[in-house]
Design a protein around this motif. Structure first.
Motif, PDB file in Angstrom:
ATOM      1  N   PRO A 285       0.772  -1.246   0.000  1.00  0.00           N
ATOM      2  CA  PRO A 285       0.000   0.000   0.000  1.00  0.00           C
ATOM      3  C   PRO A 285       0.799   1.289   0.000  1.00  0.00           C
ATOM      4  N   GLY A 332      -4.041   1.543  -3.986  1.00  0.00           N
ATOM      5  CA  GLY A 332      -4.701   1.300  -2.716  1.00  0.00           C
ATOM      6  C   GLY A 332      -4.097   0.071  -2.060  1.00  0.00           C
ATOM      7  N   PHE A 423      -6.831   7.872   3.886  1.00  0.00           N
ATOM      8  CA  PHE A 423      -7.841   7.258   3.033  1.00  0.00           C
ATOM      9  C   PHE A 423      -8.541   8.351   2.211  1.00  0.00           C
ATOM     10  N   ASN A 441      -8.840   3.690  -2.764  1.00  0.00           N
ATOM     11  CA  ASN A 441      -8.307   4.043  -1.452  1.00  0.00           C
ATOM     12  C   ASN A 441      -9.408   4.454  -0.484  1.00  0.00           C
ATOM     13  N   LEU A 450      -3.516   4.186   1.836  1.00  0.00           N
ATOM     14  CA  LEU A 450      -2.404   4.429   0.931  1.00  0.00           C
ATOM     15  C   LEU A 450      -1.385   5.338   1.611  1.00  0.00           C
TER      16      LEU A 450
END
Length: 585
Positions: A285, A332, A423, A441, A450
């Motif tokens: 991520p 994401g 996010f 995300n 992320l």
């Protein structure tokens, strides 16, 4: 590239008043063949106490991974402004014996209650206070689990040994530095909302001031439980109860199950070639590795050394612009969404991006997307390590914004992160760093937000480099400039001092450090259609954005068998040190 980078490097003289505390080895005569092992250990971190703790582990018989646990834990004590065990991070490891690279993902995870709707106000707009302050802004911490995992799987020493320096410093105290006291002043209103935070930061009846001794006895006890019981010493038992009680008392909705259910993830790092180097870096991520691969592969065919500085900055900016556009829409948590990593990092895709660049004119960012288009402070920290066995660590850890959520659960002694703001809490709405995201995300129970953190290795037949930096959305572009600096032959300290510029697709502007680019270069860029934002004086309650980041890097020249450390001169309390090993028999 060499000429252009050295033009930029000259601006680093602005920081000549700071002290560089690295102790590089004396250069050895050039060897005909590369050395099999480094001559000692090199560690660079954002605080001298953390660097010293890492070297203490080496002297105790530990390896780079033991040193990493000690450095990370001490930074969690002395840099509450930037990181802590209430946050998370990424550890990029190279095990010399097996030749294996591994990425340890200790990113925070979303609580089940943290749905997008929970962050909207009565008008359906993003509730910025809830997203960045207090219990709803916090994800389930990952850093304590990472310390346990790295120690158990890769280290030689027990946690009781590697956490001992952090416990000692938390109990006995350390001297408050200017950046910490200034950061507290900026976040004071939020932090003093919470009784647990007041008990730590107003323990003597007054705010933290530069030069005073700052003690954290509750944090020492929390770290002692972690050292004694490992994972269960934080995610279950007394610490877990204190944490859950504190979050719930402020209106949060964490559960026993999701705290005890946290796990680190080991992932395969991204790797690609650039200018004779293998670059090993962070996978999702993190968005950093994908963006770094895109930018370097877009730039690869140009002979940057032969270009005028303005043209080089233009092309680099256009590569940044395209990578950040893709970050917005595609990246994401790979455990929840299908991230097209292979496509985004493929040389053929980079060739397509390159073909869309006009060498003489800026590309407006809103022309890059077929859908409607909907900044750095002193958060996050990084450290880099190479040991005498050839093991290496690049680690970046954070609580997100200054002092994270501002919330200390009473009795725990540590601040919780505010990573939920990373996010896409509302699709197309920029977060605190001005970057936005969409469905890839969006938050979901257990999902990892992320990140821009980009711990990175560079490996060539002659040299190894380890680097990374804090800087919010600017992390990726600072690492990019560092990679270009090493590729140009700069030393570790020169790479750490390089002036910086940045573009992130939206907003459509190049931002620069003070004096990073000469006035004629700025004028040429503006003539090409770029908006160039120069630093502005700090407004009331905000620091100046004259300088960015806190890059920490170490390198090993295998031909000369020389270790070097580079600690960002923008941060006067950082330290890079080399410890020479006894000769091998």
């Amino acid at each position: 590239m060499r000429v252009a980078l050295r033009v930029l490097l000259s601006a680093s003289l602005l920081y000549a008043g700071t002290t560089f505390t690295a102790t590089p080895l004396q250069a050895a005569p050039a060897a005909k063949t590369a050395a099999a092992h480094p001559p000692g250990t090199a560690i660079a971190s954002a605080h001298a106490l953390a660097t010293d703790a890492g070297l203490e582990m080496i002297r105790a018989g530990g390896n780079a991974f033991d040193a990493a646990v000690a450095v990370s834990a001490v930074l969690s004590v002395v840099e509450p402004i930037s990181s802590g065990i209430g946050g998370g991070g990424f550890f990029l490891l190279h095990d010399a014996k097996s030749g294996k690279d591994v990425f340890v993902d200790a990113r925070e995870t979303a609580p089940a209650a943290a749905t997008p709707a929970a962050y909207l106000d009565e008008k359906g707009e993003l509730n910025r206070d809830r997203a960045t302050n207090g219990p709803w802004s916090a994800g389930i911490p990952g850093l304590p689990a990472a310390l346990v995992h790295v120690s158990k799987q890769y280290g030689r020493l027990p946690l009781k040994t590697t956490l001992a320096p952090a416990i000692r410093i938390a109990r006995e105290g350390f001297e408050v530095y200017e950046r910490m006291s200034r950061g507290y002043a900026a976040r004071r209103e939020v932090m003093e909302r919470y009784p647990g935070t007041r008990a730590v930061f107003l323990a003597d009846g007054d705010t933290v001031e530069q030069g005073e001794l700052f003690r954290q006895p509750d944090l020492a006890r929390t770290l002692e439980r972690l050292a004694a019981r490992g994972f269960d010493g934080f995610y279950r038992g007394e610490t877990a109860k204190l944490l859950l009680d504190g979050v719930r008392a402020e209106g949060g909705q964490w559960t026993v199950q999701e705290l005890a259910g946290y796990r680190v993830r080991e992932r395969e790092p991204l790797r690609f070639g650039y200018d004779g180097w293998e670059v090993v870096t962070a996978p999702p991520p993190s968005s950093g590795g994908v963006a770094l691969a895109q930018m370097l592969q877009v730039l690869g065919p140009w002979d940057l050394a032969k270009l005028p500085p303005a043209e080089r900055v233009h092309l680099t900016t256009e590569a940044m612009r395209r990578a950040y556009r893709d970050r917005t829409f595609y990246l994401g948590d790979p455990d929840f969404v299908d991230v097209p990593v292979a496509t985004l990092t493929h040389p053929a895709y980079a060739a397509g991006l390159r073909a869309s660049i006009n060498p003489d004119k800026a590309t407006p960012s809103d022309l890059l997307s077929g859908r409607p288009t909907p900044l750095e402070d002193e958060e996050t920290t990084h450290f880099s390590i190479i040991d005498a066995g050839g093991n290496r660590v690049a680690a970046t850890q954070t609580v997100n914004l200054l002092f994270g959520s501002g919330l200390v659960a009473p009795g725990t002694g540590f601040l919780l992160n505010n990573e939920m703001d990373d996010f896409a809490l509302k699709a197309g709405t920029p977060n605190a760093f001005g970057v936005m995201g969409f469905d890839a995300n969006a938050p979901a129970p257990g999902k990892r937000m992320l990140s821009s953190m980009t711990p990175t290795f560079m490996v060539s037949p002659d040299k190894v480099a380890v680097l990374g930096t804090p800087g919010g959305s600017r992390i990726i572009t600072m690492v990019l400039l560092g990679v270009l600096g090493y590729a140009d032959g700069l030393s570790a300290q020169q790479v750490a001092a390089l002036p910086r510029f940045h573009h992130q697709w939206m907003p459509d502007a190049i931002s620069i450090e003070k004096n990073a680019l000469p006035s004629d270069v700025i004028a040429t860029l503006r003539g090409m259609g770029h908006t160039v934002n120069e630093p502005q004086e700090a407004s009331e309650g905000r620091r100046s954005s004259d300088t960015w980041g806190n890059l920490q890097t170490v390198s090993w020249d295998k031909r000369r068998n020389v270790l070097e450390g580079g600690s960002d001169p923008r941060n006067p309390v950082g330290k890079a040190s080399v410890q020479v090993s006894a000769p091998r028999r």
